[in-house]
Each structure stands twice: as structure tokens, then as C-alpha cells.
Design a protein around this motif. Structure first.
Motif, PDB file in Angstrom:
ATOM      1  N   LYS A  51      44.980  29.494  67.903  1.00 19.14           N
ATOM      2  CA  LYS A  51      44.622  30.905  68.130  1.00 19.14           C
ATOM      3  C   LYS A  51      43.896  31.127  69.441  1.00 19.14           C
ATOM      4  O   LYS A  51      43.760  32.269  69.887  1.00 19.14           O
ATOM      5  N   ARG A  53      40.721  30.540  69.486  1.00 23.06           N
ATOM      6  CA  ARG A  53      39.552  31.212  68.896  1.00 23.06           C
ATOM      7  C   ARG A  53      38.279  30.479  69.297  1.00 23.06           C
ATOM      8  O   ARG A  53      38.225  29.251  69.236  1.00 23.06           O
ATOM      9  N   SER A 138      42.962  35.464  60.763  1.00 19.05           N
ATOM     10  CA  SER A 138      44.153  36.276  60.988  1.00 19.05           C
ATOM     11  C   SER A 138      45.089  35.530  61.952  1.00 19.05           C
ATOM     12  O   SER A 138      44.639  34.806  62.843  1.00 19.05           O
ATOM     13  N   ASN A 140      46.835  35.918  64.603  1.00 25.28           N
ATOM     14  CA  ASN A 140      47.091  36.460  65.940  1.00 25.28           C
ATOM     15  C   ASN A 140      46.446  35.529  66.961  1.00 25.28           C
ATOM     16  O   ASN A 140      45.577  34.728  66.612  1.00 25.28           O
ATOM     17  N   SER A 146      45.460  42.033  64.851  1.00 22.93           N
ATOM     18  CA  SER A 146      45.952  41.178  63.772  1.00 22.93           C
ATOM     19  C   SER A 146      47.386  41.566  63.421  1.00 22.93           C
ATOM     20  O   SER A 146      47.743  42.738  63.469  1.00 22.93           O
ATOM     21  N   HIS A 228      37.673  42.414  70.066  1.00 20.06           N
ATOM     22  CA  HIS A 228      38.797  42.078  69.215  1.00 20.06           C
ATOM     23  C   HIS A 228      39.855  43.152  69.296  1.00 20.06           C
ATOM     24  O   HIS A 228      39.598  44.237  69.782  1.00 20.06           O
TER      25      HIS A 228
HETATM   26 MG    MG Z   1      40.899  37.901  63.218  1.00 20.77          MG
END
Ligand code: MG
Ligand code: AMP
Length: 333
Positions: A51, A53, A138, A140, A146, A228
Motif C-alpha cells: 500500500k 502505508r 483498505s 487502496n 478507498s 487521505h
Molecule cells: Mg484506508
């Protein structure tokens, strides 16, 4: 990485892959999730990497039976039990003090753990057949909206995960409500389809995290401090009386027709703008928001005006995601 796109009929091979440390994208009633074995630090590392992330943003662990909660939470308060009884399975994530079984990666070093019991049948079968519990953010790329339809997952994660289950679901369209039940106070850290009003019927002193209301303070939900949900397009929220909102947006389009409009309750506009309607109520707005933002990006629209009206209930969750997508660029008319 070779990504296999399958339907729920072939879920067993995806579940085996997940148990062996692989990554499987699956539908839920909120948005698509990117799942891996919650008890494997390697699998959790792969999720963060796929991701992009930040590693200080913890993951939600998904269960398919209430009895599994004892593997994750060190204690469950009576208020937490009340929320579980009313809203599980469903779009509610609860934050508990974590049990020593839970590794530090999935919780990003916090001493609490986020747990959800989804109602989507495919999600439940994947968790059950994997024989483990499933850490899933999520599905994405970090920072983008998302995904609520399979094609959005494919755009972001094809070649980065082992399996994508193309299934039905995502009726809600926004991520779960996150509620901290680890302390004395019951605090909504992220608004969602289980609304503050619904929670207050059971726990009257439940409150919204102040960081969600005040734009200058930091939200307690680590994920919400990031910009986000942003599409590539710039988003400007226009809110107030519906007639004035329409008139304002139309006047902007007269000067610059190459825009997008996220309309509400079927408003129409003249000129060449791409208009996508968010629906007739905040539940429909929630369902459509992320997929419409992605559609505007596919059309290469640089600027989107979003009609919005301040409403409670589901409107609180829509406002939270929409304002973030707009980087808090809001025009009151
Ligand atoms: Mg998320
Ligand atoms: P996502 O996985 O994209 O739905 O994001 C999960 C959200 O839950 C993020 O905003 C996280 O910061 C939040 N979250 C996960 N674990 C915790 C926790 N232990 N305490 C507070 N928020 C959490």
C-alpha cells in the motif's frame, strides 16, 4: 508479482495463500480490504509495503466469530460488549487493550488493537477458511480513495498482491466507524455507518474525538492525520442553502467549464462540466463518494466542485472523508 483475480467460488485457494503469508484483497460491507495473516510480522510488513502505508498507522484485525476476540483483546468492558451485541457483525471497529499474542507490527507499536467482525459473507468465509485472523487495511494505495468496486482495486494493487476476490459488497462505501472502548470514555475516533447517534442510544456519554471536529488538533486515530482519500483532482466543497450552492457552482462553471461537479439530489448544470450525482441522501452520498472521485480522475478532471449539505447521522462520516479529500477547502455560501 503475479496477481490472480478470482470470484468467491475459488476462495479456498486464496485462503490457503493468506495462511501461507500471502496477500488477498476481499470485499466487505464497507470498502475492499487488503488481507494478510495478522499473526505474521512478515505478512503485515508486506501489507504496509504493497500500500505504501506509513508504518505508524496500525491495521484492523478481522474476525469471523466473537469467540476469537479473546485471542486479541486483554479485556472487554461491559460497554464494549453492548456495542458488539448491537453492531457486530457490521461496520464497527472497536479498540481494545491488546493481548500479548498480538505482535507489535499490526498495532504499529501501540498497546491497543483494532478489531472488526465484518458482515460480508465472502469476508467471513475468507477469514474462516484461512484458519487465522486477518489484518486488513483498505485495499487502496496509501493516500488515494478507498476502493468500493473491483476495478478500483485493480487500478491500485494489480501486480502488488497475490489474489483479488471480485465479489459483491461495499454497500456502505466508507470505512468502518472506529470506537475506542479501551478506557473509561467511549470515543468515536473515525465516523462511519454506525453513527454517533446510534452509539449514544446505548451509551449516552459517548463522544466524538475532539480532533475530528477541530481542524487544528490532531485526531487520535493515527490514520486520520494523513491527507487521505484524495483524488488527483483538486476538490472544493461548496455548502450552504442548496439553491445558493447550485448558483455558486454554475457561476464558476460559466468561467471555467472544464471542471467536474459532484452534485447532490440530482442538481443539473449547463455547460460542458462532467456531473456525477452523489444521490438523494447521505447514505447514497457515502456509497458513491469514493467511486465518483476515482471516476473524475479517470476523466482527467483537474478541479471538482462538491455540493454538500451539513446533516447529522451518516452525514458526519461523509463530511469527514469529503473535507479530507478537499484538503479542507470549503466555501460556505
Ligand atoms: Mg484506508
Ligand atoms: P484502514 O485500515 O484504512 O481502514 O484504516 C484503519 C484505521 O484504524 C486507521 O485510521 C488507523 O489509524 C485506525 N486504527 C487502527 N488501530 C488503531 C488503534 N489501536 N488505535 C487507534 N486507531 C487505530
Amino acid at each position: 508479482m503475479n496477481t490472480k483475480i478470482i470470484t468467491a467460488e475459488n476462495i479456498t485457494e486464496a485462503a490457503l495463500c493468506l495462511k501461507a503469508g500471502g496477500m488477498v484483497v476481499f470485499p466487505t460491507e464497507t470498502v475492499y480490504g487488503l488481507g494478510g495473516d495478522a499473526f505474521s510480522d512478515d505478512a503485515v510488513d508486506k501489507i504496509y509495503a504493497a500500500k505504501g502505508r506509513p508504518s505508524d498507522n496500525p491495521l484492523i484485525v478481522h474476525i469471523c466469530d466473537i469467540s476469537q476476540l479473546s485471542l486479541l483483546a486483554s479485556s472487554v468492558s461491559p460497554k464494549a460488549a453492548l456495542l458488539m451485541e448491537h453492531f457486530w457483525p457490521g461496520p464497527l471497529t472497536l479498540i481494545f487493550d491488546k493481548s500479548p499474542n498480538v505482535g507489535g507490527k499490526v498495532t504499529a507499536g501501540l498497546d491497543t488493537v483494532a478489531v472488526r467482525f465484518p458482515s460480508n459473507e465472502t469476508a467471513q468465509r475468507l477469514i474462516a477458511e484461512s484458519g487465522t485472523l486477518v489484518a486488513a487495511p483498505s485495499a487502496n494505495l496509501s493516500g488515494s480513495p478507498s476502493p468500493t468496486v473491483c476495478s478500483d482495486v485493480i487500478d491500485d494493487l494489480y501486480g502488488r498482491v497475490d489474489y483479488i476476490i471480485d465479489g459483491t459488497g461495499c454497500e456502505i462505501g466508507l470505512e468502518s466507524t472506529v470506537v475506542d472502548v479501551s478506557g473509561d470514555r467511549t470515543v468515536v475516533l473515525r465516523p462511519g455507518a454506525v453513527t454517533l447517534e446510534m452509539i449514544q442510544k446505548l451509551i449516552p456519554d459517548a463522544e466524538l474525538d475532539a480532533g475530528l471536529i477541530d481542524a487544528d488538533s490532531v485526531p487520535k486515530c493515527p490514520g486520520l492525520k494523513y491527507t487521505h482519500y484524495s483524488p488527483k483532482a483538486e476538490v472544493i466543497v461548496v455548502q450552504g442553502d442548496s439553491e445558493r450552492v447550485r448558483a455558486y457552482i454554475q457561476s464558476q462553471l460559466d468561467d471555467n467549464p472544464a471542471c467536474g461537479v459532484l452534485s447532490y439530489k440530482g442538481s443539473t448544470y449547463s455547460g460542458g462540466a462532467i456531473v456525477l450525482d452523489a444521490g438523494d441522501c447521505m447514505e447514497q452520498y457515502a456509497h458513491n463518494l469514493f467511486s465518483h472521485l476515482r471516476t473524475f480522475d479517470r476523466h482527467g478532471v483537474a478541479l471538482v466542485y462538491a455540493e454538500f449539505a451539513l446533516e447529522g447521522g451518516m452525514g458526519t462520516a461523509v463530511r469527514n472523508r469529503l473535507y479530507k479529500a478537499a484538503g479542507h477547502h470549503i466555501i460556505e455560501v
